[in-house]
Motif scaffolding. Structure first.
Motif, short mmCIF file in Angstrom:
data_model
loop_
_atom_site.label_atom_id
_atom_site.label_comp_id
_atom_site.label_asym_id
_atom_site.label_seq_id
_atom_site.Cartn_x
_atom_site.Cartn_y
_atom_site.Cartn_z
N LYS A 99 -17.01 -12.66 -4.66
CA LYS A 99 -17.54 -11.30 -4.71
C LYS A 99 -16.34 -10.17 -4.85
O LYS A 99 -15.14 -10.62 -4.44
CB LYS A 99 -18.35 -10.76 -3.25
CG LYS A 99 -19.95 -11.51 -3.29
CD LYS A 99 -20.30 -11.08 -1.89
CE LYS A 99 -21.85 -11.67 -1.89
NZ LYS A 99 -22.59 -11.25 -2.67
N PRO A 100 -16.59 -9.14 -5.24
CA PRO A 100 -15.31 -8.18 -5.35
C PRO A 100 -14.60 -7.79 -3.89
O PRO A 100 -15.60 -7.97 -3.01
CB PRO A 100 -15.82 -7.03 -6.06
CG PRO A 100 -17.10 -7.42 -6.59
CD PRO A 100 -17.83 -8.63 -5.88
N ALA A 101 -13.67 -7.40 -4.13
CA ALA A 101 -12.98 -7.16 -2.53
C ALA A 101 -13.67 -6.17 -2.08
O ALA A 101 -14.09 -5.04 -2.74
CB ALA A 101 -11.37 -6.99 -3.01
N SER A 102 -13.91 -6.15 -0.62
CA SER A 102 -14.46 -5.12 -0.03
C SER A 102 -13.73 -4.56 1.19
O SER A 102 -13.03 -5.28 2.05
CB SER A 102 -16.05 -5.68 0.61
OG SER A 102 -16.39 -4.67 1.38
N ASP A 103 -13.68 -3.30 1.19
CA ASP A 103 -13.03 -2.55 2.38
C ASP A 103 -13.92 -2.70 3.49
O ASP A 103 -14.90 -2.02 3.70
CB ASP A 103 -12.74 -0.98 1.90
CG ASP A 103 -12.06 -0.48 3.13
OD1 ASP A 103 -12.04 -0.74 3.96
OD2 ASP A 103 -11.16 0.40 2.75
N ILE A 104 -13.48 -3.31 4.64
CA ILE A 104 -14.52 -3.59 5.86
C ILE A 104 -13.91 -2.74 6.97
O ILE A 104 -14.20 -2.97 8.17
CB ILE A 104 -14.46 -4.97 6.15
CG1 ILE A 104 -13.38 -5.64 6.37
CG2 ILE A 104 -15.28 -5.74 4.99
CD1 ILE A 104 -13.31 -7.04 6.90
#
Length: 556
Positions: free
Chosen positions: A534-539
């Protein structure tokens, strides 16, 4: 919850037991009928305490000089305790150093983290019922520093986060059922011991040190050492395997396992492909990679090599590759320089070796003049008895060292031009899996270090972004032959089964896409995730919510 654990006629090891809370732990267990082995580097204090206590508890106390940074001394001391007392039933890993200064932090990490791992593994091997032992209890002393974000001592915070995560992962079912060994964690709050003296001289940064006593000390209640020792003994008597307890503000010890468990369940849900929040993040800016100078550790192969190639495609000015693998590094450099002439330079370097790292870093600066970005990518996933210390040196100490060197070089308040440091953590920092607890601990350290270091006014002062990248299982050689890398031979088959049935392994190219996105878009202090192609996600917001829950209980 288990009730009524008794220490009468048991043998207890207390590290750092010559003074402070450790000495009080020694006295608590003696009063309850235990025999106690004191391990400490302070020989004079240790022998004096041994003599004094043996007047009250004849022949029940022995002191062993032991430097918890030295594996040979730890092994020798443990063997002597077994020889003298015939058995070990309880270990209290209490020894600690509270300092992030340039001349002390490496030793502090060795005591606070590696020493705990070493004695824990020795204790398990000796005690485990499935190999002829009689069971027992190991108490690992962490700190509220594992639960809160505190900018003054980010390395200490990281080491204590490592202790907590290591302990909660190694204790997962069926550990106790198999071994009969309880693993417990105590998180002490600020306590009136010598550890708190001269705190302004113990920070990683002199500027922050000048403010710590003025800004922080008045707001932090300090409990009596006797309260901390009482809480630890209460935990010993009552706690179930895997429990995490808190001792703050002179209150009774409190079981906070459910709070920590809830936070980690939320972290784990972030990774679950059915519940993760994949959202577009509105960033405060966009960092242009063109004409920037990079340094990438572990860049000769695997993900590091892909990161290098992807960054070159973005038009960076040059990349210095650091790696221990000379042949692969030179081969990759030659290949990439045919496409991007003169943009790649290779430096053979073991990032776990401080002397090598310092020398190579100076050579890089001499050759490029200015570094704009560092990617701390080098990593070893190996918890085997022969290799776990080397893994920690690379995954944790090498990363800290290069981060500090980078900050010193880049910081605008000391004449630098600012920049970016991206530290590669792992989903292993966010989940609890029993197979590789030391690796999990080291990656938790990286996460907490980045969170703490990047807190205001860090970026405002330095102009340096600290980014943390939690990488999920990715198709690289790091996943090969995992069975041989476990801390416990009995889990070899289990980890292979787990990887094949429970883990979604993504393509390496997805991780490379993610790293470019993070560097371009990540705000200082942000935490990013890359899993399942998946695309990089800011968590960051999800991690922040977990730490707010921790901080609420830590502040009493």
């Amino acid at each position: 919850m288990a009730e009524g654990w008794c220490c009468a006629d048991k043998t207890c090891i207390v590290t750092g037991g010559a003074s402070g809370i450790g000495a009080l732990n020694v006295q608590w267990f003696l009063r309850e009928g235990a025999r106690v082995a004191i391990l400490d580097v302070a020989e004079e204090k240790g022998k004096e305490l041994q003599t004094r206590l043996n007047l009250l508890y004849t022949g029940k106390v022995l002191f062993y000089k032991c430097d918890m940074t030295d594996e040979e001394q730890i092994s020798r001391a443990f063997d002597r305790v077994v020889e003298d007392f015939k058995r070990v039933d309880i270990i209290i890993n209490n020894a600690g150093i509270f300092a992030d200064t340039p001349n002390v932090w490496r030793r502090a990490c060795d005591v606070n983290w590696q020493g705990v791992v070493s004695l824990t593994l020795k204790g398990i091997k000796h005690m485990r019922k499935d190999q002829g032992g009689e069971g027992g209890t190991i108490i690992n002393v962490s700190s509220v520093a594992a639960l809160v974000r505190f900018p003054y001592l980010p390395i200490y915070n990281g080491s204590k986060a490592a202790v907590l995560h290591f302990s909660q992962t190694i204790s997962l079912n069926p550990f106790f059922e198999t071994t009969g060994v309880r693993i417990l964690v105590m998180c002490y709050g600020a306590t009136d011991t010598s550890l708190l003296s001269n705190i302004e001289n113990k920070t990683w940064d002199e500027v922050l040190g000048k403010n710590v006593t003025k800004m922080v000390a008045p707001a932090v209640p300090v409990q009596r050492a006797e309260s901390a020792a009482a809480a630890l003994y209460s935990m010993y008597k009552k706690a179930a395997n895997g429990s995490i307890w808190l001792s703050v503000n002179d209150k009774e010890g409190k079981d906070i396992t459910s709070t920590v468990d809830a936070a980690f369940k939320n972290f784990e849900n972030i990774l679950n492909k059915h519940t993760a929040i994949w959202r577009k993040i509105k960033m405060s800016g966009h960092w242009d990679l063109k004409n920037k100078t990079f340094l990438v550790t572990g860049g000769a192969s695997g993900l590091g090599a892909l990161y290098t190639e992807w960054l070159l495609r973005e038009g960076v000015k040059s990349i210095a590759i650091l790696d221990v693998a000379a042949d692969k590094g030179e081969e990759l450099t030659a290949k990439l320089n045919t496409i991007y002439p003169g943009k790649v330079a290779f430096y053979q370097c073991d990032v776990g070796d401080e002397a090598q790292l310092s020398d190579v870093f100076e050579r890089v600066l001499k050759n490029v003049g200015k570094l704009d970005a560092i990617i701390n990518n080098a990593g070893i996933m190996n918890d085997s008895p022969e290799n776990w210390r080397k893994s920690v040196d690379v995954n944790w100490r090498g990363l800290v060292s290069l981060t500090l060197k980078g900050v010193e070089h880049m910081r605008v308040d000391e004449g630098g031009a600012g920049g970016t440091i991206l530290n590669v953590s792992s989903t292993a920092a966010l989940v609890r899996t029993t197979f590789l607890p030391i690796y999990c601990g080291s990656k938790a350290a990286v996460l907490q270090f980045g969170l703490s270091l990047s807190m205001p006014p860090f970026y405002e002062n330095t102009g340096v972004r600290i980014l943390t990248f939690c990488l999920g299982a990715t198709n690289t050689p790091l996943l090969d032959n995992l069975g041989s890398r476990c801390w416990d031979e009995k889990t070899k088959k289990d980890i292979v089964d787990y990887l094949s049935t429970e883990v979604d392994v993504q393509k390496a190219e997805s991780a490379a896409d993610a790293i470019v996105k993070i560097i371009k878009e990540g705000d200082n202090g942000s935490i990013w995730l890359s899993v399942s192609d998946k695309p990089a996600s800011d968590i960051t917001s999800q991690i922040d919510a977990g730490f707010k829950a921790f901080e609420a209980i830590a502040h009493g």
